[in-house]
Motif scaffolding. Structure first.
Motif, PDB file in Angstrom:
ATOM      1  N   GLU A  37      -8.346   7.145  -5.964  1.00  0.00           N
ATOM      2  CA  GLU A  37      -8.427   6.379  -7.213  1.00  0.00           C
ATOM      3  C   GLU A  37      -7.349   6.926  -8.129  1.00  0.00           C
ATOM      4  N   VAL A  38      -6.420   6.076  -8.515  1.00  0.00           N
ATOM      5  CA  VAL A  38      -5.272   6.535  -9.303  1.00  0.00           C
ATOM      6  C   VAL A  38      -5.060   5.599 -10.478  1.00  0.00           C
ATOM      7  N   SER A  39      -4.361   6.107 -11.482  1.00  0.00           N
ATOM      8  CA  SER A  39      -4.034   5.314 -12.667  1.00  0.00           C
ATOM      9  C   SER A  39      -2.656   4.710 -12.490  1.00  0.00           C
ATOM     10  N   GLU A  40      -2.574   3.431 -12.750  1.00  0.00           N
ATOM     11  CA  GLU A  40      -1.307   2.702 -12.640  1.00  0.00           C
ATOM     12  C   GLU A  40      -0.825   2.376 -14.043  1.00  0.00           C
ATOM     13  N   SER A  41       0.344   2.849 -14.367  1.00  0.00           N
ATOM     14  CA  SER A  41       0.900   2.625 -15.698  1.00  0.00           C
ATOM     15  C   SER A  41       1.929   1.513 -15.623  1.00  0.00           C
ATOM     16  N   GLY A  42       2.001   0.739 -16.655  1.00  0.00           N
ATOM     17  CA  GLY A  42       2.940  -0.374 -16.744  1.00  0.00           C
ATOM     18  C   GLY A  42       2.706  -1.073 -18.049  1.00  0.00           C
ATOM     19  N   ARG A  43       2.624  -2.390 -17.977  1.00  0.00           N
ATOM     20  CA  ARG A  43       2.343  -3.144 -19.202  1.00  0.00           C
ATOM     21  C   ARG A  43       0.965  -2.795 -19.744  1.00  0.00           C
ATOM     22  N   GLN A  44       0.050  -2.393 -18.848  1.00  0.00           N
ATOM     23  CA  GLN A  44      -1.262  -1.973 -19.291  1.00  0.00           C
ATOM     24  C   GLN A  44      -1.753  -0.873 -18.355  1.00  0.00           C
ATOM     25  N   GLN A  45      -2.553   0.021 -18.898  1.00  0.00           N
ATOM     26  CA  GLN A  45      -3.081   1.127 -18.105  1.00  0.00           C
ATOM     27  C   GLN A  45      -4.238   0.622 -17.255  1.00  0.00           C
ATOM     28  N   ARG A  46      -4.129   0.834 -15.931  1.00  0.00           N
ATOM     29  CA  ARG A  46      -5.177   0.371 -15.032  1.00  0.00           C
ATOM     30  C   ARG A  46      -5.516   1.458 -14.034  1.00  0.00           C
ATOM     31  N   THR A  47      -6.783   1.509 -13.629  1.00  0.00           N
ATOM     32  CA  THR A  47      -7.230   2.420 -12.595  1.00  0.00           C
ATOM     33  C   THR A  47      -7.441   1.619 -11.318  1.00  0.00           C
ATOM     34  N   VAL A  48      -6.868   2.112 -10.219  1.00  0.00           N
ATOM     35  CA  VAL A  48      -6.857   1.361  -8.973  1.00  0.00           C
ATOM     36  C   VAL A  48      -7.535   2.183  -7.883  1.00  0.00           C
ATOM     37  N   GLY A  49      -8.466   1.539  -7.157  1.00  0.00           N
ATOM     38  CA  GLY A  49      -9.044   2.130  -5.955  1.00  0.00           C
ATOM     39  C   GLY A  49      -8.235   1.696  -4.746  1.00  0.00           C
ATOM     40  N   TYR A  50      -7.799   2.654  -3.909  1.00  0.00           N
ATOM     41  CA  TYR A  50      -6.822   2.370  -2.844  1.00  0.00           C
ATOM     42  C   TYR A  50      -7.330   2.903  -1.505  1.00  0.00           C
ATOM     43  N   LYS A  51      -7.098   2.120  -0.433  1.00  0.00           N
ATOM     44  CA  LYS A  51      -7.352   2.574   0.931  1.00  0.00           C
ATOM     45  C   LYS A  51      -6.217   2.085   1.826  1.00  0.00           C
ATOM     46  N   ARG A  52      -6.008   2.837   2.909  1.00  0.00           N
ATOM     47  CA  ARG A  52      -4.911   2.496   3.809  1.00  0.00           C
ATOM     48  C   ARG A  52      -5.371   2.625   5.256  1.00  0.00           C
ATOM     49  N   PHE A  53      -4.915   1.682   6.116  1.00  0.00           N
ATOM     50  CA  PHE A  53      -5.213   1.711   7.541  1.00  0.00           C
ATOM     51  C   PHE A  53      -3.888   1.564   8.287  1.00  0.00           C
ATOM     52  N   ASP A  54      -3.689   2.394   9.295  1.00  0.00           N
ATOM     53  CA  ASP A  54      -2.443   2.361  10.060  1.00  0.00           C
ATOM     54  C   ASP A  54      -2.549   1.375  11.221  1.00  0.00           C
ATOM     55  N   LEU A  55      -1.477   0.617  11.465  1.00  0.00           N
ATOM     56  CA  LEU A  55      -1.390  -0.307  12.590  1.00  0.00           C
ATOM     57  C   LEU A  55      -0.610   0.360  13.720  1.00  0.00           C
ATOM     58  N   LYS A  56      -1.065   0.158  14.968  1.00  0.00           N
ATOM     59  CA  LYS A  56      -0.402   0.742  16.139  1.00  0.00           C
ATOM     60  C   LYS A  56       0.001  -0.367  17.114  1.00  0.00           C
ATOM     61  N   GLN A  57       1.137  -0.168  17.785  1.00  0.00           N
ATOM     62  CA  GLN A  57       1.548  -1.059  18.850  1.00  0.00           C
ATOM     63  C   GLN A  57       0.795  -0.704  20.130  1.00  0.00           C
ATOM     64  N   ALA A  58       0.979  -1.510  21.195  1.00  0.00           N
ATOM     65  CA  ALA A  58       0.285  -1.238  22.456  1.00  0.00           C
ATOM     66  C   ALA A  58       0.692   0.110  23.047  1.00  0.00           C
ATOM     67  N   ASP A  59       1.937   0.518  22.802  1.00  0.00           N
ATOM     68  CA  ASP A  59       2.403   1.802  23.334  1.00  0.00           C
ATOM     69  C   ASP A  59       2.072   2.974  22.412  1.00  0.00           C
ATOM     70  N   GLY A  60       1.329   2.702  21.323  1.00  0.00           N
ATOM     71  CA  GLY A  60       0.921   3.777  20.428  1.00  0.00           C
ATOM     72  C   GLY A  60       1.873   4.054  19.289  1.00  0.00           C
ATOM     73  N   LEU A  61       3.014   3.393  19.261  1.00  0.00           N
ATOM     74  CA  LEU A  61       3.968   3.605  18.177  1.00  0.00           C
ATOM     75  C   LEU A  61       3.487   2.900  16.908  1.00  0.00           C
TER      76      LEU A  61
END
Length: 432
Positions: A164-188
């Motif tokens: 959870e991070v604060s995003e600064s710009g035109r207005q101050q916002r708090t953002v909840g973030y998640k990330r998932f990695d994509l893999k090819q068939a060979d694992g790359l």
């Protein structure tokens, strides 16, 4: 096991072909015999008719072979092609339905979704992400993530999968973030799926809850201290009054004794305000004229208004504006807000009091020509013990807001063209 199945399948296929071969051989033998038998009666015919009949017999003779070797495979192939075409159309229809469904989900889901390649270049972004970054689809797709949202870009670079991070710009916002990695068939690595959502309102509620928890804890402490102070203060003021009546005091001693009484009463009022902040508000609601209550608060502060030679502008609704509320509590709020306005305005300044009744509510605005309230302090000024005055206790506005909210109303602060603006909103409440 698989070898046995293959061998059995091969044997079954050979048996089928052998059976077909026997049928074709039998047909061939029968047709040959028929043609040989037909040759004798046809030998007396002219050559042209004999040639025609020979061709007809030959075609009849070859027709089973043509059927099995040419016509039947073509028919089977055409049937297989039609079946394949039908399967292909059904698969295309299902794929199109699934594509429409996924697009609908991505469009209507209330969180941002961004898909990037391994170089963090955006390949896909849903409607929420486009609105969040104020972009169009054609503008966002193909851009590098660091130019669109450096905050999320830095999180991916540091290997962060959720935050959870604060995003600064035109207005101050708090953002909840998640990330998932994509893999090819060979694992790359094939890229990343990034989900995020604006949780600024959630963070605001969290802060309010933490503030309420702190205030509740403070209220318990304040209530205990106030109760402990009340008895000694009563003893001091009572003893001072008795001494003032029974002892022959000089003028200086009387002045000193009087200051003890004055400060004792002030401390008693402070204790009352502390208790008001810490305990549940009990109201005695009665119908009364709000116009008269406002005029009474002006009369109470009139000596201060005249002393500073202030200009007072009044804008009231004509006739009575009847409300059902705790008259003494509402008068306390009006007196306090008007006194604060008088304190904020320099000599020769102005104060405006407006009141109107509409939509079953009463609105009262108190505007002054003072310096106004810094934006960062607009909510803090209602916190208990927060004050910018040298001699202030930080209780007046906190108690005032509590009184108004106990009446299901609101008290808000703001800044107008000339200075601070305090707005009270109360329901008319014609029944207690």
């Amino acid at each position: 096991m698989s070898e046995v199945l293959v061998r059995n399948s091969a044997n079954a296929l050979l048996r089928v072909w052998f059976f077909l071969f026997k049928i074709m051989a039998a047909v061939f033998i029968v047709e040959t015999l028929v043609m040989l038998l037909m040759q004798y009666p046809l030998s007396s015919l002219p050559d042209n008719k004999k040639t025609f009949l020979d061709g007809a017999f030959l075609l009849l003779f070859l027709s089973p072979i043509l059927y099995f070797l040419v016509v039947r495979p073509l028919v089977q192939k055409n049937a297989e092609h039609a079946e394949f075409q039908a399967d292909l159309e059904e698969a295309f229809f299902e794929l199109n339905e699934r594509k429409t469904f996924i697009e609908s989900v991505l469009k209507n889901i209330q969180s941002g979704i961004i898909v990037t390649d391994p170089e963090l270049r955006i390949n896909l972004a849903n409607e929420y992400a486009l609105d969040f970054f104020a972009r169009k689809g054609s503008e966002l797709v193909g851009e590098k993530l660091d130019t669109v949202c450096p905050m999320i870009y830095d999180l991916i670079r540091t290997g962060t999968y959720a935050a959870e991070v604060s995003e600064s710009g035109r207005q101050q916002r708090t953002v909840g973030y998640k990330r998932f990695d994509l893999k090819q068939a060979d694992g790359l690595p094939a890229g990343h799926i990034i989900t995020f959502i604006d949780i600024s309102e959630v963070e605001k509620v969290r802060k309010e809850m933490r503030q309420k928890d702190r205030l509740a804890t403070m209220g318990e402490v304040v209530a205990r201290v106030a109760h402990e102070m009340r008895n000694p203060l009563f003893g001091i003021t009572a003893s001072s009054q008795i001494l003032a009546m029974e002892l022959p005091l000089t003028a200086e001693q009387k002045e000193l004794m009087n200051s003890i009484l004055v400060e004792g009463r002030r401390m008693n009022r402070l204790v009352d305000e502390l208790l008001d902040c810490s305990k549940e508000m009990k109201l005695k609601k009665v119908p009364f004229d709000m116009v008269k209550a406002v005029r009474d608060s002006i009369s109470f502060n009139e000596p201060l208004i005249m002393e500073k030679r202030l200009f007072l502008h009044k804008s009231f609704a004509e006739g009575e504006v009847t409300v059902t509320a705790d008259q003494e509590r509402i008068r306390q709020v009006l007196v306090n807000l008007l006194k604060n306005a008088v304190d904020a305005v320099s000599e020769g300044g102005s104060i405006t009091i407006e009141m109107e009744g509409k939509d079953g509510k009463v609105l009262i605005r108190i505007l002054d020509s003072g310096p106004g309230i810094p934006e960062k302090n607009l909510e803090k000024i209602f916190d208990i013990f927060y004050t910018t005055k040298k001699s202030g206790t930080g209780l007046g506005l906190a108690v005032s807001r509590k009184i108004i909210e106990a009446h299901d109303g609101t008290l808000v602060a703001g800044n107008g063209p000339g200075g601070a603006v305090f707005t009270i909103t109360l329901p008319r409440g014609l029944s207690a």
